[in-house]
Design a protein around this motif. Structure first.
Motif, short mmCIF file in Angstrom:
data_model
loop_
_atom_site.label_atom_id
_atom_site.label_comp_id
_atom_site.label_asym_id
_atom_site.label_seq_id
_atom_site.Cartn_x
_atom_site.Cartn_y
_atom_site.Cartn_z
N PRO A 77 0.81 -1.22 0.00
CA PRO A 77 0.00 0.00 0.00
C PRO A 77 0.85 1.28 0.00
O PRO A 77 0.46 2.28 -0.61
CB PRO A 77 -0.83 -0.09 1.28
N LEU A 78 1.99 1.23 0.65
CA LEU A 78 2.88 2.41 0.67
C LEU A 78 3.41 2.70 -0.72
O LEU A 78 3.52 3.86 -1.13
CB LEU A 78 4.02 2.21 1.67
N GLU A 79 3.73 1.65 -1.44
CA GLU A 79 4.21 1.82 -2.81
C GLU A 79 3.08 2.32 -3.71
O GLU A 79 3.28 3.23 -4.53
CB GLU A 79 4.77 0.50 -3.34
N GLU A 80 1.88 1.76 -3.54
CA GLU A 80 0.73 2.19 -4.34
C GLU A 80 0.39 3.66 -4.11
O GLU A 80 -0.05 4.35 -5.03
CB GLU A 80 -0.48 1.31 -4.02
N GLN A 81 0.62 4.15 -2.89
CA GLN A 81 0.35 5.55 -2.57
C GLN A 81 1.51 6.47 -2.95
O GLN A 81 1.43 7.68 -2.73
CB GLN A 81 0.07 5.70 -1.06
N GLY A 82 2.58 5.90 -3.48
CA GLY A 82 3.74 6.70 -3.88
C GLY A 82 4.60 7.15 -2.71
O GLY A 82 5.37 8.11 -2.84
N LEU A 83 4.51 6.45 -1.58
CA LEU A 83 5.28 6.84 -0.39
C LEU A 83 6.65 6.18 -0.33
O LEU A 83 7.53 6.64 0.39
CB LEU A 83 4.48 6.51 0.88
N LEU A 84 6.82 5.12 -1.11
CA LEU A 84 8.13 4.48 -1.23
C LEU A 84 8.23 3.84 -2.60
O LEU A 84 7.23 3.70 -3.31
CB LEU A 84 8.37 3.46 -0.11
N THR A 85 9.46 3.51 -2.96
CA THR A 85 9.71 2.80 -4.22
C THR A 85 10.46 1.52 -3.92
O THR A 85 11.19 1.43 -2.92
CB THR A 85 10.56 3.65 -5.20
N ARG A 86 10.26 0.53 -4.79
CA ARG A 86 11.04 -0.70 -4.75
C ARG A 86 11.59 -0.92 -6.15
O ARG A 86 10.85 -0.88 -7.12
CB ARG A 86 10.16 -1.89 -4.35
#
Length: 161
Positions: A77-86
């Motif tokens: 969810p953090l990645e989907e919200q643009g709060l982190l990248t992998r």
């Protein structure tokens, strides 16, 4: 919700008190972080990434003490919200490098303010020396309760570990 203090140590030993207070603290902190659309472990992940910079996903999970399968459900969810990248590690394509984004830093800053206010409320009955002592004692308990990775080495029946 009004609570009745537990004064009898036969009923309210340290373990019971830790459980009761831990639940109350968790609920208050969870509610505070909800205002920033974060769960406590997501807040922790963003904080670690902000403090230490990008790191392999496995190292992040180890730092948090979280199983890899659980970590994925926290990070998605953090990645989907643009709060982190992998992204794939160039040196080892099997690994992902996790990094906080500017939006993640902003969200963390916002959440940190509400978290700090909730923590202040939780600890309001303690002075600064007592807070430091409590922090030290809790960290000692955390270290003592941690099971080392090699806890079963040398055991005849390691399947029971």
């Amino acid at each position: 919700m009004a609570t009745t203090p537990l004064r009898d140590t036969r009923v309210a030993g340290a373990g019971v008190l830790l459980a009761v207070l831990g639940r109350a603290a968790s609920e208050r902190l969870r509610e505070a972080l909800k205002r920033s659309n974060l769960r406590p472990r997501q807040y922790q992940a963003l904080g670690l990434l902000r403090e230490a910079g990008p790191r392999p996903q496995q190292a992040l999970g180890e730092a948090m003490g979280v199983d890899p399968s659980i970590l994925v459900t926290l990070l998605n969810p953090l990645e989907e919200q643009g709060l982190l990248t992998r992204r794939r590690d160039r040196a080892d394509r099997r690994r992902h490098i996790v990094a906080i984004t500017r939006a993640g830093e902003s969200r963390f800053d916002e959440a940190e303010q509400t978290y700090e206010a909730a923590q202040e409320e939780l600890l309001s009955a303690l002075d600064s020396d007592q807070r430091a002592q409590l922090q030290a004692l809790l960290l000692e308990l955390e270290r003592a309760l941690a099971v080392p990775d090699d806890a079963c080495e040398g055991e005849e029946d390691a399947g029971d570990c």
